[in-house]
Write a protein that holds these residues in place. Structure first.
Motif, PDB file in Angstrom:
ATOM      1  N   ASP A  98       0.665  61.908 -13.746  1.00 33.29           N
ATOM      2  CA  ASP A  98       0.289  60.769 -15.045  1.00 33.29           C
ATOM      3  C   ASP A  98       1.447  60.405 -15.699  1.00 33.29           C
ATOM      4  O   ASP A  98       1.752  59.161 -16.051  1.00 33.29           O
ATOM      5  N   ALA A  99       2.119  61.101 -16.115  1.00 36.24           N
ATOM      6  CA  ALA A  99       3.571  60.880 -16.710  1.00 36.24           C
ATOM      7  C   ALA A  99       4.279  59.868 -15.820  1.00 36.24           C
ATOM      8  O   ALA A  99       4.940  58.850 -16.531  1.00 36.24           O
ATOM      9  N   GLU A 100       4.550  60.151 -14.912  1.00 36.37           N
ATOM     10  CA  GLU A 100       5.309  59.302 -14.066  1.00 36.37           C
ATOM     11  C   GLU A 100       4.608  57.648 -13.807  1.00 36.37           C
ATOM     12  O   GLU A 100       5.412  56.858 -13.755  1.00 36.37           O
ATOM     13  N   ARG A 101       3.541  57.763 -13.542  1.00 35.34           N
ATOM     14  CA  ARG A 101       2.623  56.570 -13.644  1.00 35.34           C
ATOM     15  C   ARG A 101       2.841  55.724 -14.990  1.00 35.34           C
ATOM     16  O   ARG A 101       3.149  54.514 -14.767  1.00 35.34           O
ATOM     17  N   LEU A 102       2.765  56.522 -16.018  1.00 37.78           N
ATOM     18  CA  LEU A 102       2.964  56.006 -17.375  1.00 37.78           C
ATOM     19  C   LEU A 102       4.189  55.255 -17.456  1.00 37.78           C
ATOM     20  O   LEU A 102       4.476  54.202 -18.089  1.00 37.78           O
ATOM     21  N   ASN A 103       5.323  56.041 -17.156  1.00 35.98           N
ATOM     22  CA  ASN A 103       6.612  55.732 -17.540  1.00 35.98           C
ATOM     23  C   ASN A 103       7.233  54.333 -16.646  1.00 35.98           C
ATOM     24  O   ASN A 103       8.133  53.543 -16.965  1.00 35.98           O
ATOM     25  N   ALA A 104       6.100  53.954 -15.641  1.00 35.53           N
ATOM     26  CA  ALA A 104       6.391  52.814 -14.678  1.00 35.53           C
ATOM     27  C   ALA A 104       5.996  51.663 -15.298  1.00 35.53           C
ATOM     28  O   ALA A 104       6.225  50.511 -14.863  1.00 35.53           O
ATOM     29  N   LYS A 105       5.147  51.744 -16.226  1.00 35.10           N
ATOM     30  CA  LYS A 105       4.662  50.628 -16.886  1.00 35.10           C
ATOM     31  C   LYS A 105       5.572  49.709 -17.660  1.00 35.10           C
ATOM     32  O   LYS A 105       6.566  50.077 -18.071  1.00 35.10           O
ATOM     33  N   GLU A 106       5.255  48.239 -17.509  1.00 32.26           N
ATOM     34  CA  GLU A 106       6.122  47.501 -18.187  1.00 32.26           C
ATOM     35  C   GLU A 106       5.927  47.263 -19.858  1.00 32.26           C
ATOM     36  O   GLU A 106       4.878  47.899 -20.230  1.00 32.26           O
ATOM     37  N   THR A 107       6.697  46.629 -20.421  1.00 29.42           N
ATOM     38  CA  THR A 107       6.816  46.632 -21.690  1.00 29.42           C
ATOM     39  C   THR A 107       5.536  45.704 -22.198  1.00 29.42           C
ATOM     40  O   THR A 107       5.083  44.759 -21.821  1.00 29.42           O
ATOM     41  N   PHE A 108       4.678  46.350 -23.062  1.00 27.42           N
ATOM     42  CA  PHE A 108       3.556  45.839 -23.687  1.00 27.42           C
ATOM     43  C   PHE A 108       4.017  44.876 -24.920  1.00 27.42           C
ATOM     44  O   PHE A 108       4.886  44.937 -25.742  1.00 27.42           O
ATOM     45  N   ASP A 109       3.100  43.539 -24.742  1.00 23.78           N
ATOM     46  CA  ASP A 109       3.364  42.845 -26.223  1.00 23.78           C
ATOM     47  C   ASP A 109       2.906  43.472 -27.394  1.00 23.78           C
ATOM     48  O   ASP A 109       3.462  43.344 -28.559  1.00 23.78           O
ATOM     49  N   VAL A 110       1.454  44.004 -27.133  1.00 23.36           N
ATOM     50  CA  VAL A 110       1.059  44.872 -28.191  1.00 23.36           C
ATOM     51  C   VAL A 110       0.421  46.120 -27.625  1.00 23.36           C
ATOM     52  O   VAL A 110      -0.260  46.105 -26.577  1.00 23.36           O
ATOM     53  N   LEU A 111       0.784  47.437 -28.078  1.00 19.69           N
ATOM     54  CA  LEU A 111       0.420  48.365 -27.819  1.00 19.69           C
ATOM     55  C   LEU A 111      -0.061  49.322 -29.026  1.00 19.69           C
ATOM     56  O   LEU A 111       0.068  49.249 -30.008  1.00 19.69           O
ATOM     57  N   VAL A 112      -1.740  49.552 -28.726  1.00 19.46           N
ATOM     58  CA  VAL A 112      -2.608  49.875 -29.751  1.00 19.46           C
ATOM     59  C   VAL A 112      -2.523  51.679 -29.403  1.00 19.46           C
ATOM     60  O   VAL A 112      -2.738  51.987 -28.184  1.00 19.46           O
ATOM     61  N   VAL A 113      -2.447  52.504 -30.316  1.00 22.19           N
ATOM     62  CA  VAL A 113      -2.382  53.822 -30.265  1.00 22.19           C
ATOM     63  C   VAL A 113      -3.669  54.379 -30.994  1.00 22.19           C
ATOM     64  O   VAL A 113      -3.446  54.399 -32.224  1.00 22.19           O
ATOM     65  N   GLY A 114      -4.323  54.909 -30.196  1.00 23.00           N
ATOM     66  CA  GLY A 114      -5.885  55.397 -31.175  1.00 23.00           C
ATOM     67  C   GLY A 114      -6.996  54.385 -30.455  1.00 23.00           C
ATOM     68  O   GLY A 114      -6.812  53.137 -30.519  1.00 23.00           O
ATOM     69  N   GLY A 115      -8.079  55.101 -29.879  1.00 19.66           N
ATOM     70  CA  GLY A 115      -9.381  54.260 -29.418  1.00 19.66           C
ATOM     71  C   GLY A 115     -10.646  54.274 -30.293  1.00 19.66           C
ATOM     72  O   GLY A 115     -11.352  54.285 -29.493  1.00 19.66           O
ATOM     73  N   GLY A 116     -10.358  54.493 -31.394  1.00 22.28           N
ATOM     74  CA  GLY A 116     -11.663  54.194 -32.268  1.00 22.28           C
ATOM     75  C   GLY A 116     -12.019  52.888 -32.386  1.00 22.28           C
ATOM     76  O   GLY A 116     -11.512  51.837 -31.875  1.00 22.28           O
ATOM     77  N   PRO A 117     -12.898  52.775 -33.593  1.00 23.14           N
ATOM     78  CA  PRO A 117     -12.976  51.565 -33.875  1.00 23.14           C
ATOM     79  C   PRO A 117     -12.174  50.384 -34.373  1.00 23.14           C
ATOM     80  O   PRO A 117     -12.075  49.250 -33.947  1.00 23.14           O
ATOM     81  N   ALA A 118     -11.064  51.148 -34.982  1.00 25.08           N
ATOM     82  CA  ALA A 118      -9.850  50.328 -35.657  1.00 25.08           C
ATOM     83  C   ALA A 118      -9.211  49.737 -34.238  1.00 25.08           C
ATOM     84  O   ALA A 118      -8.758  48.672 -34.012  1.00 25.08           O
ATOM     85  N   GLY A 119      -8.974  50.675 -33.360  1.00 25.98           N
ATOM     86  CA  GLY A 119      -7.992  50.498 -32.112  1.00 25.98           C
ATOM     87  C   GLY A 119      -8.895  49.612 -31.290  1.00 25.98           C
ATOM     88  O   GLY A 119      -8.207  48.680 -30.728  1.00 25.98           O
ATOM     89  N   ALA A 120     -10.102  49.731 -30.775  1.00 18.84           N
ATOM     90  CA  ALA A 120     -10.748  48.648 -30.119  1.00 18.84           C
ATOM     91  C   ALA A 120     -10.841  47.276 -30.440  1.00 18.84           C
ATOM     92  O   ALA A 120     -10.549  46.443 -29.804  1.00 18.84           O
ATOM     93  N   LEU A 141     -18.131  50.110 -27.254  1.00 22.52           N
ATOM     94  CA  LEU A 141     -16.581  49.712 -27.822  1.00 22.52           C
ATOM     95  C   LEU A 141     -16.085  49.374 -26.605  1.00 22.52           C
ATOM     96  O   LEU A 141     -15.164  48.688 -26.016  1.00 22.52           O
ATOM     97  N   GLU A 142     -16.076  50.561 -25.470  1.00 22.81           N
ATOM     98  CA  GLU A 142     -15.216  50.744 -24.410  1.00 22.81           C
ATOM     99  C   GLU A 142     -15.462  49.604 -23.480  1.00 22.81           C
ATOM    100  O   GLU A 142     -14.724  49.084 -23.009  1.00 22.81           O
ATOM    101  N   GLU A 143     -16.941  49.456 -23.519  1.00 21.41           N
ATOM    102  CA  GLU A 143     -17.176  48.186 -22.436  1.00 21.41           C
ATOM    103  C   GLU A 143     -16.854  46.981 -22.879  1.00 21.41           C
ATOM    104  O   GLU A 143     -16.188  46.182 -22.077  1.00 21.41           O
ATOM    105  N   HIS A 144     -16.706  46.738 -24.096  1.00 24.07           N
ATOM    106  CA  HIS A 144     -16.081  45.429 -24.660  1.00 24.07           C
ATOM    107  C   HIS A 144     -14.738  45.203 -24.317  1.00 24.07           C
ATOM    108  O   HIS A 144     -14.366  44.366 -23.888  1.00 24.07           O
ATOM    109  N   VAL A 145     -14.054  46.406 -24.565  1.00 25.67           N
ATOM    110  CA  VAL A 145     -12.641  46.537 -24.484  1.00 25.67           C
ATOM    111  C   VAL A 145     -12.071  46.034 -23.026  1.00 25.67           C
ATOM    112  O   VAL A 145     -11.314  45.198 -22.443  1.00 25.67           O
TER     113      VAL A 145
END
Length: 537
Positions: free
Chosen positions: A220-242, A290-294
């Motif tokens: 998982d860590a190897e896969r995530l490290n390979a991701k390109e820079t995000f314009d917006v990265l949201v940390v947290g998946g509750g109502p505010a994050g969604a 929320l997840e379905e909408h995201v």
């Protein structure tokens, strides 16, 4: 699928459970997706519960030509219980008890999957399940009123369908009380693996597989490290994050969301009746929506990822370090890590957590049937918990630190009308006591007299508010002494390009609808920041 609620689908006449006509029609439509024969083997005796379960199974089997019911009285399995199988196969799914309430959905899903309907899960997760080696016999102790239990039951049932080395049995703790007592189970869901404790509380399919697959973290860590820079990265998946992720993605910019568990605190909320335009719903149902909408916006969802640190990375970028060591970079970050239940922070609390100290009356209440319990907290949550528990347990003592209860008047009137409830105000809990394996009492100080008092009881339900999940941010952005992230009207934090929203911030009134509005505000502010920071001089 049927909503995870307690609908009036079952009418009981003597020892017979009948499905109402509306649910029968819905269930018949779902069972049309079954493409393979299913044999339901009912392990029964002459008891009333066995007859209730058998009548329910026969009612269901009558809705599809692919379903058949066979009775077994050989005593080799828990009674009453039933297994689902394909003729000539060995699927390994069993329900010990009558899966009504929240677990009716688990039964319907299991029927579909055993009957050949493909399970809904990510392809890489399904491959992980198929690759699991060894023998895995899971048992999940549940209560029918628990909104967290179905996720665990459904995940383990799916694994049993996919991998023949996995077996799973759902066990209704209220029906098999002797086992609950012997194993000293005081919180649900409790999962046993090959006779040993495996986990407690809500667990997703990915979490369970990750615990079994020792190499998953590194991959998982190897896969995530390979991701390109995000314009917006949201940390947290509750109502505010969604909300933040959706508003950002709608601007056509590269958006990612890293969440410890998608849905956040909403997953632990039973009834929601103040979400405007939705008359009533339940937390897990709202979280799924929320997840379905995201997902409709192609947002990169990185679930089961706990943030560990925040670092400025130069060139206007910010890095979020995850607990597995991976680092994600972004031009803007929106923090929406929410809050968690507040602990009492007294001796014995952690020692007896899930051994009598619990935080979910809806989930764990049935395990304390006929026993004495305390509820700590006199706000709406505490009073609602006491009212709910009073219908199950022998006696409830509610302890409130302040001179008066803080709950709404209508709730207080209901509380004081109950004959098996005692309310003690000006009570400061000082210790949880136990016999080494489970809770046996509570010590509190009477703040009016200064005297120390002791209550003999078997369970303690803590309902004293929330703490923001911001420990990982200390030293990187400005926090209040309560740990809340200091934000302005646009959600901007003390670090340029980093925004925050929801229950982890200083914005008052921690409500779902307010968190969603904050998430939208933070996303729009982040987009404005991107425009201004990328504009030519």
């Amino acid at each position: 699928m049927p909503a995870r609620s307690r609908p009036s689908y079952a009418l009981t006449h003597g020892n017979t459970i009948m499905l109402d006509a509306n649910l029968k029609n819905q269930l018949k439509a779902y069972l049309e997706r079954v493409t393979q024969p299913i044999e339901i083997v009912a392990s029964i005796d002459d008891g009333a519960k066995s007859q209730e379960m058998l009548s329910l199974l026969q009612d269901i089997a009558g809705l599809s030509s692919y379903l058949s019911v066979r009775e077994s009285r050989d005593g080799s399995a828990r009674t009453p219980s039933f297994s689902l199988n394909r003729p000539g196969a060995d699927i390994g799914i069993r329900f010990a008890g009558i899966p009504l309430g929240h677990e009716f959905t688990s039964l319907v899903l299991a029927l579909l999957q055993v009957g050949g309907y493909p399970p809904k899960a990510e392809a890489d997760v399904l491959e992980q399940i198929r690759a699991l080696d060894g023998e895995y016999h899971f048992q999940t102790y549940i209560s029918l009123s628990c909104q967290n239990c179905p996720d665990v039951v459904q995940a383990l049932n799916l694994m049993a369908v996919i991998n023949p080395r996995v077996r799973h049995e759902m066990i209704d703790g209220a029906l098999f009380q002797d086992e609950v007592e012997r194993l000293q189970i005081m919180a649900v869901p409790t999962v046993m693996l090959n006779g040993e404790p495996f986990g407690q509380g809500r667990m997703s399919l990915e979490e369970i597989v990750g615990k079994l697959d020792s190499k998953a973290g590194a991959r998982d860590a190897e896969r995530l490290n390979a991701k390109e820079t995000f314009d917006v990265l949201v940390v947290g998946g509750g109502p505010a994050g969604a909300a933040a992720a959706i508003y950002a993605a709608r601007k056509g910019i590269r958006t990612g969301i890293a969440a410890e568990r998608f849905g956040g605190q909403v997953l632990d909320t039973l009834a929601i009746e103040n979400f405007i335009s939705v008359k009533e719903t339940e937390g897990p149902k709202l979280a799924a929506a929320l997840e379905e909408h995201v997902r409709e916006y192609g947002i990169d969802i990185m679930n089961l990822q706990r943030a560990a640190a925040l670092h400025p990375a130069g060139n206007g970028l910010t890095e979020v370090e995850l607990a597995n060591g991976a680092r994600l970079s972004a031009k803007t970050v929106i923090i929406s890590t929410g809050a968690r239940w507040r602990d009492m922070n007294v001796p014995g609390e952690q020692e007896y957590r899930t051994k009598g100290v619990t935080y979910c009356p809806h989930c764990d209440g049935p395990l304390f049937k006929g026993k004495r319990v305390a509820v700590i907290g006199g706000g709406n949550s505490g009073v609602e918990a006491a009212i709910d528990l009073a219908g199950i347990v022998a006696h409830v003592t509610l302890l409130e630190f302040a001179p008066e209860l803080r709950a709404d008047a209508v709730l207080q009137r209901k509380l004081f009308s109950l004959p098996n409830v005692t309310v003690i105000t000006q009570a400061q809990t000082t210790e949880v006591s136990g016999d080494g394996s489970k809770v046996n009492g509570l010590v509190y100080t009477d703040r009016a007299s200064g005297a120390s008092q002791r209550l003999e009881l078997e369970g303690i339900f803590v309902q004293i508010g929330l703490l923001p999940n911001t420990d990982w941010l200390k030293g990187s952005i400005e926090l209040t002494r309560f740990g809340e992230i200091v934000v302005d009207a646009r959600g901007q934090t003390s670090l340029p390009g980093v925004f925050a929203a929801g229950d982890c911030t200083t914005v008052p009134y921690k409500q779902i609808i307010i968190a969603m509005g904050q998430g939208a505000t933070a996303a729009l502010a982040a987009f404005d920041h991107l425009i201004r920071s990328s504009a030519p001089a």
